[in-house]
Design a protein around this motif. Structure first.
Motif, PDB file in Angstrom:
ATOM      1  N   PHE A  60       3.318  38.591  31.246  1.00  0.00           N
ATOM      2  CA  PHE A  60       4.015  39.696  30.756  1.00  0.00           C
ATOM      3  C   PHE A  60       3.180  40.961  31.038  1.00  0.00           C
ATOM      4  N   GLY A  61       1.855  40.908  30.630  1.00  0.00           N
ATOM      5  CA  GLY A  61       0.948  42.123  30.946  1.00  0.00           C
ATOM      6  C   GLY A  61       0.861  42.570  32.348  1.00  0.00           C
ATOM      7  N   VAL A  62       0.839  41.437  33.134  1.00  0.00           N
ATOM      8  CA  VAL A  62       0.899  41.777  34.666  1.00  0.00           C
ATOM      9  C   VAL A  62       2.239  42.275  35.031  1.00  0.00           C
ATOM     10  N   GLY A  63       3.409  41.905  34.597  1.00  0.00           N
ATOM     11  CA  GLY A  63       4.510  42.633  34.877  1.00  0.00           C
ATOM     12  C   GLY A  63       4.482  44.256  34.470  1.00  0.00           C
ATOM     13  N   MET A  64       3.944  44.615  33.189  1.00  0.00           N
ATOM     14  CA  MET A  64       3.563  45.689  32.886  1.00  0.00           C
ATOM     15  C   MET A  64       2.890  46.701  33.566  1.00  0.00           C
ATOM     16  N   MET A  65       1.781  45.915  34.134  1.00  0.00           N
ATOM     17  CA  MET A  65       0.656  46.626  34.901  1.00  0.00           C
ATOM     18  C   MET A  65       1.358  46.937  36.330  1.00  0.00           C
ATOM     19  N   TRP A  66       2.266  46.204  36.607  1.00  0.00           N
ATOM     20  CA  TRP A  66       2.778  46.274  37.937  1.00  0.00           C
ATOM     21  C   TRP A  66       3.739  47.494  38.163  1.00  0.00           C
ATOM     22  N   ILE A  67       4.536  47.880  36.954  1.00  0.00           N
ATOM     23  CA  ILE A  67       5.358  48.897  36.690  1.00  0.00           C
ATOM     24  C   ILE A  67       4.610  50.166  36.798  1.00  0.00           C
ATOM     25  N   ALA A  68       3.312  50.117  35.971  1.00  0.00           N
ATOM     26  CA  ALA A  68       2.438  51.168  35.819  1.00  0.00           C
ATOM     27  C   ALA A  68       1.922  51.533  37.237  1.00  0.00           C
ATOM     28  N   LEU A  69       1.494  50.363  37.938  1.00  0.00           N
ATOM     29  CA  LEU A  69       0.960  50.614  39.598  1.00  0.00           C
ATOM     30  C   LEU A  69       2.125  51.455  40.392  1.00  0.00           C
ATOM     31  N   VAL A  70       3.294  51.045  40.263  1.00  0.00           N
ATOM     32  CA  VAL A  70       4.479  51.455  41.144  1.00  0.00           C
ATOM     33  C   VAL A  70       4.261  53.149  40.646  1.00  0.00           C
ATOM     34  N   LEU A  71       4.395  53.323  39.481  1.00  0.00           N
ATOM     35  CA  LEU A  71       4.624  54.744  38.940  1.00  0.00           C
ATOM     36  C   LEU A  71       3.324  55.707  39.439  1.00  0.00           C
ATOM     37  N   LEU A  72       2.359  54.962  39.275  1.00  0.00           N
ATOM     38  CA  LEU A  72       1.166  55.817  39.773  1.00  0.00           C
ATOM     39  C   LEU A  72       1.052  55.975  41.590  1.00  0.00           C
ATOM     40  N   VAL A  73       1.414  54.903  42.042  1.00  0.00           N
ATOM     41  CA  VAL A  73       1.784  55.116  43.680  1.00  0.00           C
ATOM     42  C   VAL A  73       2.811  56.349  43.755  1.00  0.00           C
ATOM     43  N   PHE A  74       3.932  56.315  43.164  1.00  0.00           N
ATOM     44  CA  PHE A  74       4.865  57.312  43.194  1.00  0.00           C
ATOM     45  C   PHE A  74       4.336  58.764  43.212  1.00  0.00           C
ATOM     46  N   VAL A  75       3.457  58.934  41.920  1.00  0.00           N
ATOM     47  CA  VAL A  75       2.825  60.038  41.564  1.00  0.00           C
ATOM     48  C   VAL A  75       2.095  60.851  42.488  1.00  0.00           C
ATOM     49  N   ILE A  76       1.207  59.843  43.254  1.00  0.00           N
ATOM     50  CA  ILE A  76       0.157  59.834  44.100  1.00  0.00           C
ATOM     51  C   ILE A  76       0.845  60.374  45.568  1.00  0.00           C
ATOM     52  N   THR A  77       1.819  59.536  46.067  1.00  0.00           N
ATOM     53  CA  THR A  77       2.502  59.954  47.203  1.00  0.00           C
ATOM     54  C   THR A  77       3.132  61.076  47.067  1.00  0.00           C
ATOM     55  N   LYS A  78       3.876  61.352  45.973  1.00  0.00           N
ATOM     56  CA  LYS A  78       4.706  62.779  45.807  1.00  0.00           C
ATOM     57  C   LYS A  78       3.636  64.006  45.902  1.00  0.00           C
ATOM     58  N   LYS A  79       2.158  63.692  45.434  1.00  0.00           N
ATOM     59  CA  LYS A  79       1.520  64.782  45.486  1.00  0.00           C
ATOM     60  C   LYS A  79       0.837  65.057  46.821  1.00  0.00           C
ATOM     61  N   LYS A  80       0.467  64.048  47.536  1.00  0.00           N
ATOM     62  CA  LYS A  80      -0.355  63.984  48.797  1.00  0.00           C
ATOM     63  C   LYS A  80       0.620  64.214  49.734  1.00  0.00           C
ATOM     64  N   PHE A  81       1.692  63.568  49.987  1.00  0.00           N
ATOM     65  CA  PHE A  81       2.250  63.647  51.046  1.00  0.00           C
ATOM     66  C   PHE A  81       3.866  64.182  50.843  1.00  0.00           C
ATOM     67  N   GLU A  82       4.512  64.878  51.900  1.00  0.00           N
ATOM     68  CA  GLU A  82       5.620  65.527  51.737  1.00  0.00           C
ATOM     69  C   GLU A  82       6.560  64.374  52.268  1.00  0.00           C
ATOM     70  N   LEU A  83       7.311  63.448  51.711  1.00  0.00           N
ATOM     71  CA  LEU A  83       8.102  62.711  52.231  1.00  0.00           C
ATOM     72  C   LEU A  83       9.506  62.748  51.806  1.00  0.00           C
ATOM     73  N   GLY A  84       9.724  63.980  51.495  1.00  0.00           N
ATOM     74  CA  GLY A  84      11.037  64.315  51.021  1.00  0.00           C
ATOM     75  C   GLY A  84      11.732  63.259  49.974  1.00  0.00           C
ATOM     76  N   LYS A  85      12.931  62.675  50.292  1.00  0.00           N
ATOM     77  CA  LYS A  85      13.554  61.562  49.411  1.00  0.00           C
ATOM     78  C   LYS A  85      12.789  60.256  49.666  1.00  0.00           C
ATOM     79  N   LEU A  86      12.192  60.315  50.779  1.00  0.00           N
ATOM     80  CA  LEU A  86      11.508  58.590  50.703  1.00  0.00           C
ATOM     81  C   LEU A  86      10.487  58.453  49.679  1.00  0.00           C
ATOM     82  N   LYS A  87       9.963  59.585  49.126  1.00  0.00           N
ATOM     83  CA  LYS A  87       9.032  59.062  47.917  1.00  0.00           C
ATOM     84  C   LYS A  87       9.885  58.468  47.034  1.00  0.00           C
TER      85      LYS A  87
END
Length: 197
Positions: A60-87
């Motif tokens: 269950f903890g791994v599932g929660m960490m997975w969501i946290a990781l996806v959200l973190l990747v989303f914030v990083i890609t949003k900040k570093k790359f101009e991907l438009g709607k792809l982010k």
């Protein structure tokens, strides 16, 4: 005029905070959430003893960490790359956490008047039952810990040589006498490894 850049920045901050909270929460929230959900699903009067294996909380903890990781990747890609709607595509990986939650909730074992029922982490909704009248032997396993002899587990062996090991826990103590009586009624041989220590 609406400040879209400001809204996006605030959204990223909120998502980052949620991500951090999920990472921290994954260390203790599984113990609360898994117990609450399993109580709601499996709390019946027929069950004498219900236990959740540690692997359930970890999953269950791994599932929660997975969501946290996806959200973190989303914030990083949003900040570093101009991907438009792809982010926003990175958020599509969040549903991959669902199997972790489902399998962790369905990982348990319990005792009732019919026998021991076990649902392993590797199977979903596949309960294996060890009926009391199918059991030929129960071995009480003792171990030495810090100079004291303690009960570690009970090994149940069926007539067709299937084995289920029930870890000893303080919550099983109130049911132990009734459990031993039930085993004797079904002419189950009760042994231990006390002399081997």
């Amino acid at each position: 005029m609406i400040n879209l850049a400001g809204i996006e920045r605030k959204t990223s901050q909120y998502i980052l905070v949620i991500s951090i909270m999920l990472f921290i929460g994954s260390l203790f929230m599984p113990f609360i959430l898994v117990n609450l959900i399993q109580k709601a699903l499996y709390n019946t009067k027929e069950i004498m003893y219900f236990k959740t294996p540690p692997s359930s909380y970890v999953t269950f903890g791994v599932g929660m960490m997975w969501i946290a990781l996806v959200l973190l990747v989303f914030v990083i890609t949003k900040k570093k790359f101009e991907l438009g709607k792809l982010k926003w595509l990175s958020l599509l990986f969040i549903p991959l956490s669902i199997p972790f939650f489902m399998f962790s909730i369905e990982n348990y074992y319990y005792l009732d008047k019919e026998g021991i029922h076990s649902n392993e982490l590797s199977s979903y909704k596949s309960v294996e039952t060890f009926r009391w009248d199918e059991i030929k032997e129960v071995k009480e396993i003792y171990a030495n810990e810090k100079g004291m002899t303690k009960t570690k587990a009970y090994k149940f062996i069926t007539k067709d040589n299937r084995v289920f090991e029930l870890p000893h826990h303080k919550n099983i103590i109130p049911f132990r006498a009734g459990l031993m009586d039930m085993l004797r009624e079904n002419k189950v041989t009760i042994t231990d490894n006390y002399d081997e220590l």
